[in-house]
Design an enzyme around this catalytic site. Sequence first.
Site, PDB file in Angstrom:
ATOM      1  N   ASP A  11       0.853  -1.186   0.000  1.00 27.59           N
ATOM      2  CA  ASP A  11       0.000   0.000   0.000  1.00 27.59           C
ATOM      3  C   ASP A  11       0.890   1.237   0.000  1.00 27.59           C
ATOM      4  O   ASP A  11       2.048   1.175   0.406  1.00 27.59           O
ATOM      5  CB  ASP A  11      -0.919   0.018   1.228  1.00 27.59           C
ATOM      6  CG  ASP A  11      -1.960   1.134   1.142  1.00 27.59           C
ATOM      7  OD1 ASP A  11      -2.922   0.975   0.374  1.00 27.59           O
ATOM      8  OD2 ASP A  11      -1.814   2.154   1.828  1.00 27.59           O
ATOM      9  N   SER A  12       0.325   2.348  -0.439  1.00 26.85           N
ATOM     10  CA  SER A  12       1.072   3.601  -0.416  1.00 26.85           C
ATOM     11  C   SER A  12       1.337   4.061   1.011  1.00 26.85           C
ATOM     12  O   SER A  12       2.211   4.902   1.232  1.00 26.85           O
ATOM     13  CB  SER A  12       0.308   4.686  -1.183  1.00 26.85           C
ATOM     14  OG  SER A  12      -0.975   4.882  -0.608  1.00 26.85           O
ATOM     15  N   CYS A  74      -4.049  -1.415  -2.420  1.00 28.93           N
ATOM     16  CA  CYS A  74      -4.148   0.039  -2.592  1.00 28.93           C
ATOM     17  C   CYS A  74      -4.965   0.262  -3.853  1.00 28.93           C
ATOM     18  O   CYS A  74      -4.596  -0.226  -4.931  1.00 28.93           O
ATOM     19  CB  CYS A  74      -2.748   0.640  -2.759  1.00 28.93           C
ATOM     20  SG  CYS A  74      -2.700   2.387  -3.206  1.00 28.93           S
ATOM     21  N   GLU A 159      -5.582   9.777   8.831  1.00 29.19           N
ATOM     22  CA  GLU A 159      -4.198   9.588   9.258  1.00 29.19           C
ATOM     23  C   GLU A 159      -3.826  10.503  10.419  1.00 29.19           C
ATOM     24  O   GLU A 159      -2.885  10.216  11.162  1.00 29.19           O
ATOM     25  CB  GLU A 159      -3.250   9.795   8.075  1.00 29.19           C
ATOM     26  CG  GLU A 159      -3.365   8.686   7.042  1.00 29.19           C
ATOM     27  CD  GLU A 159      -2.195   8.657   6.074  1.00 29.19           C
ATOM     28  OE1 GLU A 159      -1.372   9.604   6.093  1.00 29.19           O
ATOM     29  OE2 GLU A 159      -2.108   7.693   5.293  1.00 29.19           O
ATOM     30  N   CYS A 193     -11.404   2.978  -0.831  1.00 27.35           N
ATOM     31  CA  CYS A 193     -10.075   3.344  -0.325  1.00 27.35           C
ATOM     32  C   CYS A 193      -9.914   2.587   0.980  1.00 27.35           C
ATOM     33  O   CYS A 193     -10.829   2.590   1.822  1.00 27.35           O
ATOM     34  CB  CYS A 193      -9.956   4.847  -0.102  1.00 27.35           C
ATOM     35  SG  CYS A 193      -8.426   5.339   0.739  1.00 27.35           S
ATOM     36  N   HIS A 195      -8.338   3.163   3.558  1.00 28.97           N
ATOM     37  CA  HIS A 195      -8.365   3.986   4.768  1.00 28.97           C
ATOM     38  C   HIS A 195      -9.776   4.100   5.350  1.00 28.97           C
ATOM     39  O   HIS A 195      -9.971   4.171   6.559  1.00 28.97           O
ATOM     40  CB  HIS A 195      -7.885   5.418   4.478  1.00 28.97           C
ATOM     41  CG  HIS A 195      -6.404   5.597   4.474  1.00 28.97           C
ATOM     42  ND1 HIS A 195      -5.597   5.037   3.522  1.00 28.97           N
ATOM     43  CD2 HIS A 195      -5.592   6.297   5.317  1.00 28.97           C
ATOM     44  CE1 HIS A 195      -4.336   5.398   3.764  1.00 28.97           C
ATOM     45  NE2 HIS A 195      -4.310   6.156   4.848  1.00 28.97           N
TER      46      HIS A 195
END
Length: 274
Positions: A11-12, A74, A159, A193, A195
């Site tokens: 993943d990024s 990702c 984040e 996504c 996240h």
Amino acid sequence: MSQEAPIGVFDSGYGGLTVLKELVQRLPQYDYLYLGDNARAPYGTRSFDTVYHYTLDAVKWFFEQGCQLVILACNTASAKALRTIQQNDLPLLAPDRRVLGVIRPTTEIIGKYSETREIGILATRGTVASDSYPIEIAKFYPDILTYQEACPMWVPIIENNEMDNAGTHHFIKKNLHNLFQKGDNIDVILLACTHYPLMLKQIREYVPVQVKLLTQGEIVAESLEDYLQRHPEIDEKCSKSGLVQFFTTDAAEDFDEKGSAFFGAPVKSKHVSM
């Protein structure tokens, strides 16, 4: 064959840990090696060419570690780099190894959840710009209308652990309003996504109760299990001692602190340079 042949999960940054969490839960016998390219994140705002080269760097690194199978956990990397890597690079680099993404497993089954045949996609700008989801969903379910909404503020909010403040709720409401303006009969929304599952509770507050919210971790885990059953030649190459290792291209201490929230358990990573 080397004893160490973990399944690579890329993943990024942190988001892929939500996928890894489900992989480990469903398939705990396998070894896993996770890499977050935090030093070069986010990928969502970068060009197709940049994401491709960054992702290819990571795939080569995984192969050097002995991985026979790499999962691009990702959406942006899956949307902007996977096909080129599969078609152009793998035949030259390692024709007997495999690189898979998160978009196809999701689009293969998403139509089963929709009765109105209208689906909403919430994602990064990069994933939306790629049109990967509308294109892939149309292949499996040509009768479905797919509407997309880019949510550029969501990843930095998550984040920075700011999910519960007033500003966050403003952006959630704004993006969901935009989505339903595009398709007012949507009955399934995909959080495209990795996240976004961390903000599921807040998103749910602004989604009608009859609308299903889908996250990708369980879908990808189920798909991987099926893939390994159908491809014993790949499965037998993957080492199975239940070992999970974490790596990041940025500071390990920062990764461990934030990553534990995504993985749902303490994370201890090592730094690696790309």
